[in-house]
Design a protein around this motif. Structure first.
Motif, PDB file in Angstrom:
ATOM      1  N   ALA A 291      -7.721   1.941  -2.300  1.00 41.60           N
ATOM      2  CA  ALA A 291      -7.398   0.515  -2.298  1.00 41.60           C
ATOM      3  C   ALA A 291      -8.311  -0.264  -1.369  1.00 41.60           C
ATOM      4  CB  ALA A 291      -5.941   0.306  -1.900  1.00 41.60           C
TER       5      ALA A 291
ATOM      6  N   ARG B  72      -3.195  -3.049  -3.242  1.00 38.45           N
ATOM      7  CA  ARG B  72      -4.057  -4.237  -3.134  1.00 38.45           C
ATOM      8  C   ARG B  72      -3.239  -5.515  -3.227  1.00 38.45           C
ATOM      9  NH1 ARG B  72      -8.695  -1.871  -7.233  1.00 38.45           N
ATOM     10  NH2 ARG B  72      -9.762  -0.552  -5.715  1.00 38.45           N
TER      11      ARG B  72
ATOM     12  N   ASP C  24     -11.599  -2.392  -2.323  1.00 43.16           N
ATOM     13  CA  ASP C  24     -11.598  -3.768  -2.824  1.00 43.16           C
ATOM     14  C   ASP C  24     -10.644  -4.692  -2.085  1.00 43.16           C
ATOM     15  OD1 ASP C  24     -13.511  -3.491  -4.916  1.00 43.16           O
ATOM     16  OD2 ASP C  24     -12.013  -2.443  -6.110  1.00 43.16           O
ATOM     17  N   ALA C  25      -9.723  -4.157  -1.319  1.00 43.77           N
ATOM     18  CA  ALA C  25      -8.761  -4.998  -0.605  1.00 43.77           C
ATOM     19  C   ALA C  25      -9.331  -5.408   0.755  1.00 43.77           C
ATOM     20  CB  ALA C  25      -7.450  -4.251  -0.422  1.00 43.77           C
TER      21      ALA C  25
ATOM     22  N   VAL D  39      -2.971   2.080  -6.587  1.00 43.06           N
ATOM     23  CA  VAL D  39      -4.014   1.292  -5.938  1.00 43.06           C
ATOM     24  C   VAL D  39      -3.780  -0.190  -6.196  1.00 43.06           C
ATOM     25  CG1 VAL D  39      -6.476   0.715  -6.020  1.00 43.06           C
ATOM     26  CG2 VAL D  39      -5.762   3.108  -5.879  1.00 43.06           C
ATOM     27  N   GLN D  40      -3.381  -0.521  -7.403  1.00 49.40           N
ATOM     28  CA  GLN D  40      -3.117  -1.914  -7.757  1.00 49.40           C
ATOM     29  C   GLN D  40      -2.008  -2.505  -6.891  1.00 49.40           C
ATOM     30  OE1 GLN D  40      -1.268  -2.457 -11.583  1.00 49.40           O
ATOM     31  NE2 GLN D  40      -1.866  -4.613 -11.727  1.00 49.40           N
TER      32      GLN D  40
ATOM     33  N   ASP E 298      -2.776  -8.351  -0.237  1.00 47.44           N
ATOM     34  CA  ASP E 298      -3.023  -9.775  -0.449  1.00 47.44           C
ATOM     35  C   ASP E 298      -1.805 -10.623  -0.108  1.00 47.44           C
ATOM     36  OD1 ASP E 298      -5.596  -9.278  -1.316  1.00 47.44           O
ATOM     37  OD2 ASP E 298      -5.066  -9.294  -3.446  1.00 47.44           O
TER      38      ASP E 298
END
Length: 263
Positions: free
Chosen positions: A105, A80, A108-109, A76-77, A84
């Motif tokens: 993801a 994201r 928050d993305a 997930v990190q 970005d």
């Protein structure tokens, strides 16, 4: 291959095709980046971004020591961070474990939409039977790496059985290279077996959840469950299409995705 470095996350390696709106393709279990080749020609107006999953050939420091609890959070990190890094709000297109990663993801993305084909989520009714990670790990410990990967293929890709698995594998482009990923697949399966679908997935972007009648029943049930937890979701079921839907039926999948994105 293009490489970008996130400020706080891992280095991310990815391929980029085209200059349109970014469409990030996230592959699943045993699939390499090439899994998406059949469907890419149907999205030529987009800027296809195809990353290499952490642990599947990336510069992850020590994938062998990554625990099951860390696997989903790690992926997930990186999704994201990749969202970005590209220009504009991307669309995420995930298959299987990549679909689960895409949905998580997107909470928050900044993404415009999510296309999710059979997210790797286990319904509670099936969870008690989900011991694939343990069975694979035992085979690996006994030196039977190929047999371990075969158990994954039999349970996920061919749940109704296959007459000649060895003949099928001989024609499978990623075999036997995928045997090298056996430990990573065990960790991925442990993460899936531990994952509990929340009552609500806080994803504000619209999500197209897709499934096929030719794949495992539990994944079709899970697709419905994921759909019901999302505030802005549409569920589409493809008759006679298996868990390998995006590569097996690219015309049908892409047509449904385009209709959803162009509403």
């Amino acid at each position: 291959m293009v490489t970008t470095q996130s400020i706080e996350g891992p280095e991310i390696a990815y391929e980029r095709h085209g200059d349109g709106q970014p469409l990030i393709f996230l592959h699943g279990g045993m699939a390499p980046r090439q899994y998406w080749n059949p469907i890419l020609p149907h999205f030529e107006e987009y800027g296809a971004v195809i990353p290499q999953r952490p642990g599947f050939g990336t510069c992850l420091d020590n994938p062998a020591k990554t625990s099951a609890d860390e696997v989903l959070g790690r992926e997930v990190q990186y999704v994201r961070a990749l969202a970005d890094a590209v220009d504009g709000d991307p669309i995420l297109f995930g298959h299987s474990y990549g679909a689960l990663t895409a949905v998580e993801a997107a909470a928050d993305a900044a993404v415009e939409a999510v296309l999710a084909y059979e997210p790797a989520v286990l319904p509670d009714s099936y969870r008690k039977e989900a011991d694939l990670a343990d069975r694979m790990a035992t085979l690996i410990e006994d030196g039977e790496r190929r047999e371990a990967v075969k158990r994954y293929i039999e349970q996920v890709l061919h749940p109704d059985g296959i007459d000649d698995l060895d003949a099928w594998l001989a024609e499978w482009p990623v075999w036997p290279d995928c045997v090298k990923l056996a430990e990573e697949v065990v960790r991925m399966n442990r993460a899936v077996e531990q994952y509990q679908l929340p009552a609500v997935l806080d994803v504000q972007a619209p999500v197209l959840v897709m499934t096929g009648t030719g794949g495992p029943d539990f994944l079709r049930e899970s697709a419905r469950g994921v759909h019901e937890t999302l505030p802005h979701s549409r569920l589409v079921e493809f008759d006679s299409v298996s868990h390998s839907g995006p590569s097996e039926a690219p015309e049908r999948i892409s047509a449904e995705a385009e209709a959803f994105l162009n509403v």
